[in-house]
Design an enzyme around this catalytic site. Structure first.
Site, PDB file in Angstrom:
ATOM      1  N   SER A  42       0.800  -1.225   0.000  1.00  0.00           N
ATOM      2  CA  SER A  42       0.000   0.000   0.000  1.00  0.00           C
ATOM      3  C   SER A  42       0.834   1.276   0.000  1.00  0.00           C
ATOM      4  O   SER A  42       0.333   2.339  -0.356  1.00  0.00           O
ATOM      5  CB  SER A  42      -0.937   0.015   1.216  1.00  0.00           C
ATOM      6  OG  SER A  42      -0.203  -0.156   2.409  1.00  0.00           O
ATOM      7  N   ASP A 339      -3.265   8.457   7.089  1.00  0.00           N
ATOM      8  CA  ASP A 339      -4.220   7.556   7.737  1.00  0.00           C
ATOM      9  C   ASP A 339      -3.486   6.700   8.765  1.00  0.00           C
ATOM     10  O   ASP A 339      -2.424   7.091   9.249  1.00  0.00           O
ATOM     11  CB  ASP A 339      -4.999   6.730   6.704  1.00  0.00           C
ATOM     12  CG  ASP A 339      -4.122   5.727   5.957  1.00  0.00           C
ATOM     13  OD1 ASP A 339      -2.902   5.639   6.247  1.00  0.00           O
ATOM     14  OD2 ASP A 339      -4.656   5.016   5.084  1.00  0.00           O
ATOM     15  N   HIS A 342       0.090   5.323   6.627  1.00  0.00           N
ATOM     16  CA  HIS A 342       0.685   5.750   5.361  1.00  0.00           C
ATOM     17  C   HIS A 342       1.009   7.238   5.386  1.00  0.00           C
ATOM     18  O   HIS A 342       0.191   8.037   5.840  1.00  0.00           O
ATOM     19  CB  HIS A 342      -0.274   5.447   4.210  1.00  0.00           C
ATOM     20  CG  HIS A 342      -0.710   4.016   4.180  1.00  0.00           C
ATOM     21  ND1 HIS A 342      -1.868   3.582   4.775  1.00  0.00           N
ATOM     22  CD2 HIS A 342      -0.109   2.913   3.662  1.00  0.00           C
ATOM     23  CE1 HIS A 342      -1.985   2.271   4.616  1.00  0.00           C
ATOM     24  NE2 HIS A 342      -0.926   1.840   3.951  1.00  0.00           N
TER      25      HIS A 342
END
Length: 373
Positions: A42, A339, A342
């Site tokens: 991610s 978040d 990240h």
């Protein structure tokens, strides 16, 4: 990071003046086209998980993701651009397309195969992500397309000139403690050393497969400080009722990063023409947490978007399973984390600049700029 931050640029200019690459690759007399191929999780996913049969916990294709730069969500786990987006910009390439978007956007500048939640092991969030082995298979599909499009000679030259960038391994450890995974029984069948060696072994296999296809220049990220991101601090609080970093995850991250660097040194000795840049992402993030004001950051421990302690519950956007309420900060640029785990676009730009310039404290032995030259 579409917004310009003068104080950040002043800091980066200072870094640039101090940053001399440890080694320089021979500069080509004529400009060769250098593509960028991206693999991982991610940290790098540009929206591949938008196209697979998965759950919303493995996706970021809803607001407020993307709000700073793209104005709309793209699937990136960020308010804007990621490190590969900035590296592409610095290398004068367009944004590198997600694998599932190459029909519209082409493949000659590179392809991004990264998938949120993925790891080196097929056992990491199986059925929900595109694991590293599958990403490499997709890359082989692209090499066949390049050969069909350009012919053997030109495609071989493109593949050998290209830069291959990896952020993988984080989820192989995080998944062991995640409520979304049943990976703990698999993990507990190994010692910590054995498990780390298994992860590194799968990573090495992927590198060698790409090397066989012609890849020679690799950029490899360490893990993040896995125990100190907002989500794992919440996990630590839930499991131990103590605040602070999740010690076992920090130890696993450190073990992985030492083994990874050792393996890269070994690959350089054994694979002819193999060049690598190792980015100590763990230390880079830890330094922002320890000295936020140096980086123009006001809050390096709490996320901009989420809920619960440190906004570490992964509720950003309100679309995830059982987590529909979330808080959102006013200015993502004030934060290290967008978040639960990240970085913001602003910090991604700073990390990409460190990587591009080859700041010796966290980047070795080559600057990424020199790989593109």
């Amino acid at each position: 990071m579409a917004i310009l931050y003068p104080f950040v640029y002043a800091f980066l200019a200072l870094l640039g003046s101090l940053a001399t690459p440890l080694h320089c690759l021979a500069h080509n007399d004529h400009n060769k086209h250098v593509a960028l191929f991206v693999f991982g999780d991610s940290i790098f996913d540009p929206g591949n998980n938008n196209y697979i049969n998965t759950i919303t916990d493995a996706q970021a294709n809803f607001p407020p993701y993307g709000e700073t730069f793209f104005k709309n969500p793209t699937g990136r786990w960020c308010d804007g651009r990621t490190v590969p987006d900035f590296i592409a910009q610095f290398a004068k390439l367009p944004l590198i397309p997600a694998y599932f978007e190459t029909q519209q956007r082409g493949i000659v500048n590179g392809v991004n195969f990264a998938s949120a939640g993925s790891g080196c092991l097929a056992e990491t969030f199986p059925g929900l992500v595109i694991d590293l082995h599958t990403q490499v298979q997709y890359f082989k599909n692209v090499t066949k397309q390049l050969k069909g499009k350009l012919g053997d000679k030109e495609s071989n030259q493109l593949l050998s000139n290209a830069v291959y960038m990896f952020s993988t391994g984080n989820n192989d450890y995080f998944s062991v403690f995640s409520p979304l995974s049943n990976n703990s029984a698999f993990f507990n069948s190994f010692t910590h050393d054995q498990y780390v060696n298994l992860v590194i072994g799968n990573f090495t296999t992927a590198i060698k497969e790409i090397y066989k296809e012609g890849g020679r220049k690799f950029v490899v990220f360490s893990t993040v400080p896995l125990g100190c991101v907002p989500s794992t601090k919440v996990l630590n609080l839930q499991l131990t009722n103590t605040s602070g970093c999740f010690k076992e995850l920090q130890e696993l991250a450190n073990m992985h990063n030492k083994a990874l660097l050792k393996e890269l040194i070994n690959l350089e000795k054994t694979l002819q023409g193999f060049k690598y840049t190792y980015f100590d992402f763990y230390s880079a993030i830890t330094d922002v947490i320890a000295h936020p004001s140096r980086y123009g950051v006001k809050n390096a421990t709490t996320a901009c978007c989420g809920s619960g302690p440190w906004r570490g519950l992964p509720s950003c956007g309100g679309k995830r399973s059982q987590l529909t309420e979330y808080e959102l900060c006013e200015n993502a640029g004030d934060y290290l984390f967008f978040d639960h785990g990240h970085p913001t676009e602003k910090c991604n730009r700073q990390f990409a600049t460190l990587l591009w310039n080859g700041v010796p404290k966290v980047v070795r032995p080559y600057s990424v700029k020199s790989l593109f030259e």
